[in-house]
Design a protein around this motif. Structure first.
Motif, PDB file in Angstrom:
ATOM      1  N   THR A   2       0.833  -1.209   0.000  1.00 27.75           N
ATOM      2  CA  THR A   2       0.000   0.000   0.000  1.00 27.75           C
ATOM      3  C   THR A   2       0.867   1.259   0.000  1.00 27.75           C
ATOM      4  OG1 THR A   2      -1.724  -1.188   1.212  1.00 27.75           O
ATOM      5  CG2 THR A   2      -1.813   1.233   1.226  1.00 27.75           C
ATOM      6  N   MET A   3       1.922   1.255   0.833  1.00 32.70           N
ATOM      7  CA  MET A   3       2.800   2.423   0.906  1.00 32.70           C
ATOM      8  C   MET A   3       3.522   2.666  -0.412  1.00 32.70           C
ATOM      9  SD  MET A   3       4.456   1.972   4.687  1.00 32.70           S
ATOM     10  CE  MET A   3       5.460   3.420   4.444  1.00 32.70           C
ATOM     11  N   LEU A   4       4.026   1.597  -1.015  1.00 33.39           N
ATOM     12  CA  LEU A   4       4.703   1.750  -2.308  1.00 33.39           C
ATOM     13  C   LEU A   4       3.758   2.277  -3.362  1.00 33.39           C
ATOM     14  CD1 LEU A   4       6.921  -1.474  -2.362  1.00 33.39           C
ATOM     15  CD2 LEU A   4       7.649   0.883  -1.968  1.00 33.39           C
ATOM     16  N   ALA A   5       2.535   1.821  -3.343  1.00 33.37           N
ATOM     17  CA  ALA A   5       1.544   2.279  -4.321  1.00 33.37           C
ATOM     18  C   ALA A   5       1.275   3.765  -4.149  1.00 33.37           C
ATOM     19  CB  ALA A   5       0.255   1.476  -4.180  1.00 33.37           C
ATOM     20  N   VAL A   6       1.180   4.202  -2.867  1.00 31.62           N
ATOM     21  CA  VAL A   6       0.934   5.623  -2.611  1.00 31.62           C
ATOM     22  C   VAL A   6       2.109   6.475  -3.095  1.00 31.62           C
ATOM     23  CG1 VAL A   6       0.641   7.352  -0.801  1.00 31.62           C
ATOM     24  CG2 VAL A   6      -0.604   5.185  -0.672  1.00 31.62           C
ATOM     25  N   ILE A   7       3.363   6.031  -2.781  1.00 33.79           N
ATOM     26  CA  ILE A   7       4.549   6.777  -3.200  1.00 33.79           C
ATOM     27  C   ILE A   7       4.655   6.824  -4.720  1.00 33.79           C
ATOM     28  CG2 ILE A   7       7.074   6.796  -3.170  1.00 33.79           C
ATOM     29  CD1 ILE A   7       6.894   5.581  -0.361  1.00 33.79           C
ATOM     30  N   GLY A   8       4.448   5.693  -5.377  1.00 41.76           N
ATOM     31  CA  GLY A   8       4.517   5.660  -6.834  1.00 41.76           C
ATOM     32  C   GLY A   8       3.491   6.575  -7.457  1.00 41.76           C
ATOM     33  N   GLY A   9       2.282   6.584  -6.888  1.00 37.18           N
ATOM     34  CA  GLY A   9       1.242   7.460  -7.424  1.00 37.18           C
ATOM     35  C   GLY A   9       1.620   8.926  -7.287  1.00 37.18           C
ATOM     36  N   ALA A  10       2.258   9.268  -6.143  1.00 42.48           N
ATOM     37  CA  ALA A  10       2.674  10.658  -5.941  1.00 42.48           C
ATOM     38  C   ALA A  10       3.735  11.072  -6.950  1.00 42.48           C
ATOM     39  CB  ALA A  10       3.194  10.838  -4.521  1.00 42.48           C
ATOM     40  N   VAL A  11       4.699  10.162  -7.209  1.00 41.03           N
ATOM     41  CA  VAL A  11       5.738  10.452  -8.190  1.00 41.03           C
ATOM     42  C   VAL A  11       5.138  10.681  -9.565  1.00 41.03           C
ATOM     43  CG1 VAL A  11       7.755   9.508  -9.384  1.00 41.03           C
ATOM     44  CG2 VAL A  11       7.541   9.253  -6.901  1.00 41.03           C
ATOM     45  N   VAL A  12       4.197   9.853  -9.952  1.00 39.52           N
ATOM     46  CA  VAL A  12       3.540   9.997 -11.261  1.00 39.52           C
ATOM     47  C   VAL A  12       2.826  11.326 -11.356  1.00 39.52           C
ATOM     48  CG1 VAL A  12       1.745   9.071 -12.761  1.00 39.52           C
ATOM     49  CG2 VAL A  12       3.349   7.511 -11.633  1.00 39.52           C
ATOM     50  N   VAL A  13       2.124  11.700 -10.295  1.00 37.23           N
ATOM     51  CA  VAL A  13       1.385  12.967 -10.296  1.00 37.23           C
ATOM     52  C   VAL A  13       2.345  14.144 -10.455  1.00 37.23           C
ATOM     53  CG1 VAL A  13      -0.024  14.515  -8.903  1.00 37.23           C
ATOM     54  CG2 VAL A  13      -0.545  12.074  -8.972  1.00 37.23           C
ATOM     55  N   LEU A  14       3.496  14.115  -9.698  1.00 37.46           N
ATOM     56  CA  LEU A  14       4.476  15.187  -9.818  1.00 37.46           C
ATOM     57  C   LEU A  14       5.071  15.258 -11.223  1.00 37.46           C
ATOM     58  CD1 LEU A  14       6.372  14.861  -6.415  1.00 37.46           C
ATOM     59  CD2 LEU A  14       4.740  16.627  -7.083  1.00 37.46           C
ATOM     60  N   ALA A  15       5.353  14.089 -11.831  1.00 36.02           N
ATOM     61  CA  ALA A  15       5.895  14.066 -13.186  1.00 36.02           C
ATOM     62  C   ALA A  15       4.921  14.683 -14.174  1.00 36.02           C
ATOM     63  CB  ALA A  15       6.243  12.629 -13.587  1.00 36.02           C
ATOM     64  N   VAL A  16       3.648  14.384 -14.020  1.00 34.58           N
ATOM     65  CA  VAL A  16       2.624  14.935 -14.914  1.00 34.58           C
ATOM     66  C   VAL A  16       2.566  16.454 -14.756  1.00 34.58           C
ATOM     67  CG1 VAL A  16       0.159  15.004 -15.413  1.00 34.58           C
ATOM     68  CG2 VAL A  16       1.295  12.810 -15.004  1.00 34.58           C
ATOM     69  N   ILE A  17       2.620  16.934 -13.500  1.00 27.83           N
ATOM     70  CA  ILE A  17       2.564  18.374 -13.253  1.00 27.83           C
ATOM     71  C   ILE A  17       3.775  19.071 -13.878  1.00 27.83           C
ATOM     72  CG2 ILE A  17       2.663  20.151 -11.453  1.00 27.83           C
ATOM     73  CD1 ILE A  17       1.093  18.236  -9.657  1.00 27.83           C
ATOM     74  N   ALA A  18       4.979  18.468 -13.709  1.00 26.08           N
ATOM     75  CA  ALA A  18       6.184  19.059 -14.283  1.00 26.08           C
ATOM     76  C   ALA A  18       6.103  19.118 -15.807  1.00 26.08           C
ATOM     77  CB  ALA A  18       7.408  18.257 -13.845  1.00 26.08           C
ATOM     78  N   LEU A  52       3.811  21.971 -16.826  1.00 28.88           N
ATOM     79  CA  LEU A  52       4.439  23.277 -16.632  1.00 28.88           C
ATOM     80  C   LEU A  52       5.493  23.548 -17.706  1.00 28.88           C
ATOM     81  CD1 LEU A  52       4.893  23.388 -12.757  1.00 28.88           C
ATOM     82  CD2 LEU A  52       3.221  24.640 -14.126  1.00 28.88           C
ATOM     83  N   SER A  53       6.275  22.506 -18.051  1.00 31.21           N
ATOM     84  CA  SER A  53       7.319  22.700 -19.056  1.00 31.21           C
ATOM     85  C   SER A  53       6.749  23.036 -20.419  1.00 31.21           C
ATOM     86  CB  SER A  53       8.201  21.447 -19.141  1.00 31.21           C
ATOM     87  OG  SER A  53       7.450  20.350 -19.663  1.00 31.21           O
ATOM     88  N   GLN A  54       5.552  22.550 -20.705  1.00 29.38           N
ATOM     89  CA  GLN A  54       4.933  22.807 -22.005  1.00 29.38           C
ATOM     90  C   GLN A  54       4.118  24.083 -22.037  1.00 29.38           C
ATOM     91  OE1 GLN A  54       5.542  20.935 -24.762  1.00 29.38           O
ATOM     92  NE2 GLN A  54       7.009  19.867 -23.444  1.00 29.38           N
ATOM     93  N   THR A  55       3.910  24.689 -20.893  1.00 23.37           N
ATOM     94  CA  THR A  55       3.069  25.897 -20.834  1.00 23.37           C
ATOM     95  C   THR A  55       3.846  27.081 -20.286  1.00 23.37           C
ATOM     96  OG1 THR A  55       2.230  25.170 -18.682  1.00 23.37           O
ATOM     97  CG2 THR A  55       0.932  24.571 -20.631  1.00 23.37           C
ATOM     98  N   VAL A  56       3.975  27.141 -18.980  1.00 27.04           N
ATOM     99  CA  VAL A  56       4.559  28.322 -18.343  1.00 27.04           C
ATOM    100  C   VAL A  56       6.018  28.496 -18.731  1.00 27.04           C
ATOM    101  CG1 VAL A  56       5.081  29.435 -16.148  1.00 27.04           C
ATOM    102  CG2 VAL A  56       2.958  28.133 -16.424  1.00 27.04           C
ATOM    103  N   PHE A  57       6.840  27.423 -18.545  1.00 28.18           N
ATOM    104  CA  PHE A  57       8.264  27.553 -18.811  1.00 28.18           C
ATOM    105  C   PHE A  57       8.550  27.850 -20.275  1.00 28.18           C
ATOM    106  CE2 PHE A  57       9.113  24.558 -15.010  1.00 28.18           C
ATOM    107  CZ  PHE A  57       8.847  25.610 -14.153  1.00 28.18           C
ATOM    108  N   ARG A  58       7.828  27.208 -21.181  1.00 26.01           N
ATOM    109  CA  ARG A  58       8.060  27.431 -22.602  1.00 26.01           C
ATOM    110  C   ARG A  58       7.761  28.873 -22.979  1.00 26.01           C
ATOM    111  NH1 ARG A  58       6.538  23.522 -27.522  1.00 26.01           N
ATOM    112  NH2 ARG A  58       8.124  22.403 -26.360  1.00 26.01           N
ATOM    113  N   SER A  59       6.707  29.435 -22.465  1.00 30.26           N
ATOM    114  CA  SER A  59       6.358  30.809 -22.794  1.00 30.26           C
ATOM    115  C   SER A  59       7.427  31.775 -22.304  1.00 30.26           C
ATOM    116  CB  SER A  59       4.998  31.180 -22.181  1.00 30.26           C
ATOM    117  OG  SER A  59       5.062  31.129 -20.763  1.00 30.26           O
TER     118      SER A  59
END
Length: 310
Positions: free
Chosen positions: A55-71, A74-81
């Motif tokens: 359960t803990m590994l699943a939660v950590i992995g999900g958090a990493v995926v969410v952060l990667a998606v957010i990054a 941002l790289s395709q929108t705010v940073f690129r502009s």
């Protein structure tokens, strides 16, 4: 009803008798008034531990995926502009004043912007004494011009029969010329250098070449055409050799301030060369049309053909 009658009915019906305060029989309910017993929990099972870890590994992995998606977003929108936006435009400010700023002084070592050295002035630094004209001791050959201890070959187009005249610090003068236009000629003179004792006698190759250059530019009729403030370029003053003999050359191009008198020329190269010839120093003094390619080349050819004839 009497008490005994109640007891009788209770027996007959088979129900326990709660009327007495005595201890219950075997079939009676337990008493919760007794002291409670402590319970000890055992160690978690291996299965429970694995389940928690997963359960803990699943939660950590999900958090990493969410952060990667957010990054990525941002790289395709705010940073690129930000990266693609052009730099800010600088707009013109109001007028500026030079007040309080230091004056710009040209670098005297930069020949492109520095004024000519003092020797290229219009006012000579000597008396420009004219010793008087004397003819060369030996006549020149038909294609040669001789003066003092020097001789040069006449280029093609030269030989207009220029009449040598008195020049500052020169005797035994020989000269030739080539017509530029009207009254204007390119002229090359040769002669024996003669400085009077009153001026200290011969000052040396360099000072003599400077004096003859300055005097020739100001007393031979050249300055009247140059104007009062001509531009001076291509100037030099340096040691050289003529026919293997030590010499000094001073040379500069004068651009006429007012060339209304001439139509085909507006600049003249003035040259002075003093050579340490055996019977005493001799010199070349000339002014040649600088913007006439044939004349300028003729001057180079004359200098290259100079011979010491003593």
């Amino acid at each position: 009803m009497s008490r005994s009658g109640d007891q009788q009915r209770s027996k007959d019906s088979g129900l326990p008798d709660f009327s007495s305060g005595g201890p219950a029989n075997d079939g009676d309910l337990p008493s919760f008034g007794d002291e409670a017993q402590a319970v000890t929990l055992g160690e978690p099972s291996e299965r429970a531990v694995r389940r928690t870890r997963v359960t803990m590994l699943a939660v950590i992995g999900g958090a990493v995926v969410v952060l990667a998606v957010i990054a990525l977003v941002l790289s395709q929108t705010v940073f690129r502009s930000v990266l693609e936006d052009p730099p800010p435009t600088a707009y013109q400010t109001g007028p500026r004043s030079a007040e309080g700023q230091s004056e710009y002084v040209p670098d005297p070592e930069d020949p492109d912007i520095a004024p000519p050295p003092p020797i290229f002035t219009q006012a000579p630094t000597t008396e420009c004494t004219v010793p008087g004209n004397t003819a060369p001791q030996q006549p020149s050959a038909p294609d040669r011009v001789r003066g003092g201890g020097l001789e040069y070959t006449n280029p093609e187009g030269w030989g207009d029969g220029w009449s040598a005249r008195a020049l500052p610090y020169l005797t035994e003068i020989g000269a030739e010329s080539r017509l530029v236009e009207g009254f204007w000629y390119s002229v090359v003179n040769l002669g024996r250098v003669s400085f009077p004792e009153e001026e200290g006698g011969f000052p040396g190759l360099e000072p003599a070449a400077v004096a003859i250059f300055q005097c020739y530019a100001t007393t031979s009729g050249v300055i009247e055409t140059f104007g009062e403030n001509p531009d001076v370029t291509d100037y030099r003053s340096e040691a050289t050799t003529v026919d293997g003999t030590a010499a000094w050359i001073v040379q500069a191009t004068y651009h006429f301030e007012d060339s209304a008198q001439l139509e085909t020329s507006s600049a003249s190269v003035v040259t002075s060369i003093v050579v340490d010839t055996p019977e005493g120093p001799s010199a070349l003094a000339s002014d040649v049309a600088a913007d006439q390619p044939d004349h300028a080349q003729n001057l180079e050819d004359i200098i290259a053909s100079l011979d010491v004839v003593e």
